[in-house]
Design an enzyme around this catalytic site. Structure first.
Site, mmCIF file in Angstrom:
data_model
loop_
_atom_site.group_PDB
_atom_site.id
_atom_site.type_symbol
_atom_site.label_atom_id
_atom_site.label_comp_id
_atom_site.label_asym_id
_atom_site.label_seq_id
_atom_site.Cartn_x
_atom_site.Cartn_y
_atom_site.Cartn_z
ATOM 1 N N ALA A 321 32.400 -48.358 -22.302
ATOM 2 C CA ALA A 321 33.045 -49.624 -21.942
ATOM 3 C C ALA A 321 34.350 -49.818 -22.716
ATOM 4 C CB ALA A 321 32.063 -50.779 -22.152
ATOM 5 N N SER A 322 34.631 -51.046 -23.111
ATOM 6 C CA SER A 322 35.940 -51.362 -23.694
ATOM 7 C C SER A 322 36.167 -50.788 -25.077
ATOM 8 C CB SER A 322 36.125 -52.883 -23.739
ATOM 9 O OG SER A 322 36.117 -53.414 -22.436
ATOM 10 N N THR A 323 35.136 -50.187 -25.697
ATOM 11 C CA THR A 323 35.340 -49.602 -27.021
ATOM 12 C C THR A 323 36.296 -48.421 -26.992
ATOM 13 O OG1 THR A 323 33.399 -48.174 -26.790
ATOM 14 C CG2 THR A 323 33.056 -50.331 -27.821
ATOM 15 N N LYS A 325 39.110 -48.476 -25.178
ATOM 16 C CA LYS A 325 40.451 -48.950 -24.819
ATOM 17 C C LYS A 325 41.513 -48.610 -25.879
ATOM 18 C CE LYS A 325 39.064 -52.573 -21.568
ATOM 19 N NZ LYS A 325 38.832 -54.007 -21.347
#
Length: 616
Positions: A321-323, A325
């Site tokens: 997920a957003s980790t 980014k």
């Protein structure tokens, strides 16, 4: 004439029979003499040894297994002197009758009998074969007072004990009875008489160090079979003590925080790759396995839908997920797709040119105009959809590949999984389908086909923290031979990620700092009496895909279909010492469910270091 003729015939027959009998006696005598010569002269030494063997036997001396400690010397695995019931086949007339008698007396049960028959092929008939392990003091006393079983004895041995029970089980592993499969793996001579071997974790990884070297002893028995003398031929060499990089206090804090949840917490030293915490929940008690797990405990593990034996830190694969980014942003900056002034306008969704489908931001109201640091701080999806589309899947794959995603980290415990870093070729090989642009957008926010383990996330975060040094995580810190000084284990030199412009790294790290310190940062709640500087990234991973206009409502879903909560971070920002990754399965928001757990584990680390500094 007939009578005379018959007498002659009888004499002739008698003479023939006497001659035949003499020849037969001669041959028998000759055969006997040859046999005597063969026994007394030709094979004299062999049979002399066999004769002596009825009195003298050479048996193995099993070495004491090495102990395991944490980095501060707290004991994690040790040995306790206890007793076992053994049976020597050559001294027992009727083994079946003896075993039944022992069962009637309450010393053993049917499981013990079955295990004896299963294991006896590993031993020779003059070996003392274990029938019952870890006898209680009452059982020992009862047997010694009323021993009615020739060839059955009580013998001392060292029993493996994990004093903290379930704590750290996924790192430590456990030992259990040696199986036929194990026997084929290890040196036959050195493991002669060995009862237990490491099955998973550190116990298995460093089995050869922990086991030591088996010795030899010669025993002499009298005619009744009683041992009257013992001579040590070769002394056993105890296994090495191992000191792990784990901090037991951090371990227990992480286990406490994850109690009742499925998840994982990994913390590593950003300076050398030492693993400070490696926690997967649910946990289970390794002591169950040492003497053979009971049916009740085995069934409880096998029937649990939470899969306690799964080491989620290295075997659990989740959408990051957003980790990821920050790593995607860095790839875009380093490849020149964007610069630190680039921005997009977020109206709540993103659309590919000529495509009706909307790719929504997690906040459907939109964030307005955002640049790269804003996008990391607020975890803006639209910025990263746009960046991923501009980069394309090949460049995106290449950028993330630098951080070792999709590959094993090489940690020193068995069973690690590498995860998936998708690409066009990966999809063609594994799905036999073409790659679509929409899949590039999903990869850009850590969804879709991409999966990663919590350990991989911790290692990648550490590489961001120390600006490009990709470390190989390690659990073994020091070793120690019995009676000798502690020896430090040499660390593997990490790989350096190429740096195009160090300012790009600083931009990304600033975005992670704003996750904690910006008024709009997704983990701003952590900045409350924080005693150290912290950079981080929250993530919320979808377990299954939603339709384009479908709204996620956790309460309407089964618990195991809800989003996973993630957080990654490092501290202090200026001089990083520790990186952490937290995954809580089906917990929901990373900012509210994962980030606070990371803060509490980090507090243990920094409070301890502050106490050490004050003590000095």
């Amino acid at each position: 004439m007939d009578s005379i003729s018959n007498t002659q015939l009888e004499n002739t027959l008698l003479s023939s029979r006497l001659k035949l009998a003499l020849v037969f006696i001669f041959l028998l005598t000759l055969l006997l003499l040859v046999r005597i010569y063969n026994l007394q002269v030709v094979h004299h030494e062999y049979y002399q040894e066999e004769s002596l063997g009825n009195q003298m036997r050479t048996l193995p001396i099993i070495p004491s297994r090495g102990k395991i400690f944490d980095r501060n010397g707290q004991i994690l695995a040790t040995n306790k002197l206890t007793y076992q019931l053994t049976l020597t086949p050559e001294k027992v007339g009727n083994i079946s009758k003896t075993l039944i008698g022992l069962e009637k007396q309450g010393f053993i049960d049917q499981e013990d009998i079955q295990l004896y028959y299963k294991n006896r092929k590993r031993f020779r008939k003059f070996h003392n074969i274990p029938v019952k392990l870890n006898l209680s003091e009452q059982q020992v006393a009862k047997f010694l007072v009323s021993n009615q079983f020739p060839g059955v004895d009580i013998e001392p041995y060292f029993h493996r004990v994990y004093p903290h029970n379930a704590s750290s089980v996924h790192a430590l592993g456990y030992v259990s009875r040696m199986s036929k499969k194990d026997k084929a793996l290890y040196d036959k001579r050195n493991y002669s008489g060995t009862l237990f071997v490491g099955k998973v974790g550190i116990e298995k990884q460093y089995e050869s160090l922990l086991h030591g070297q088996t010795g030899l002893k010669q025993i002499e028995r009298n005619v009744s079979g009683r041992v009257i003398d013992t001579q040590i031929i070769t002394p056993a060499i105890a296994g090495q003590n191992l000191y792990l990089s784990l901090d037991l206090d951090m371990q227990k804090k992480a286990e406490e925080l994850l109690k009742g949840k499925r998840g994982a917490i990994v913390a590593i030293d950003t300076r050398n790759g030492e693993v400070l915490a490696l926690v997967s929940t649910p946990i289970y008690n390794p002591n169950w396995f040492v003497n053979g797990i009971s049916h009740a405990n085995y069934n409880s593990l096998q029937s649990s839908s939470d899969i306690p034996q799964l080491n989620r830190t290295v075997q659990g694969l989740y959408p990051p997920a957003s980790t990821i980014k920050p790593m995607v942003a860095l790839a875009g900056l380093e490849q020149g797709t964007i610069d630190n002034q680039s921005s997009v306008f977020d109206r709540g969704y993103y659309q590919l040119p000529g495509v009706k489908r909307k790719f929504h931001n997690w906040d459907r109201n939109g964030h307005g105009r955002v640049n790269v640091t804003d996008a990391i701080a607020r975890s803006n999806d639209v910025f990263f959809y746009d960046l991923a589309n501009k980069m394309g899947i090949d460049n995106l794959h290449n950028g993330l590949n630098l951080f070792n995603f999709g590959q094993k980290t090489g940690i020193d415990i068995p069973g690690e999984q590498g995860g998936i870093l998708p690409s066009k070729s990966w999809k063609k090989i594994n799905k036999n389908e073409p790659w679509y642009k929409g899949e590039t957008l999903n990869t850009g926010i850590g969804q879709g086909f991409m999966t990663s383990s919590p350990l991989q996330l911790a290692v990648a975060t550490a590489a961001l923290a120390n600006k490009g040094q990709l470390l190989k995580p390690i659990l073994l810190k020091n070793t120690q031979l019995l009676g000798q000084s502690i020896t430090e284990v040499k660390k593997a030199v990490g790989r350096q990620i190429p740096i195009h412009d160090i300012k790009n790294w600083e931009t990304v790290i600033d975005g992670m700092r704003q996750v904690i310190y910006s008024p709009k940062g997704t983990a701003r709640r952590l900045n409350n009496k924080l005693g150290y500087t912290l950079a981080g990234k929250t993530g919320t991973a979808q377990v299954f895909g939603l339709d384009a206009e479908e709204v996620y409502i956790a309460e309407k879903l089964e618990e195991k279909l809800r989003d996973h909560a993630l957080f990654t971070g490092f501290a202090p920002i200026e001089n990083p010492q520790i990186a952490i990754a937290v995954v809580v399965e089906n917990a929901g928001s990373g900012s509210s469910k994962a980030a606070p757990l990371a803060r509490q584990v980090l507090d243990v680390y920094f409070n301890k270091h502050l106490d050490n500094e004050l003590a000095q």
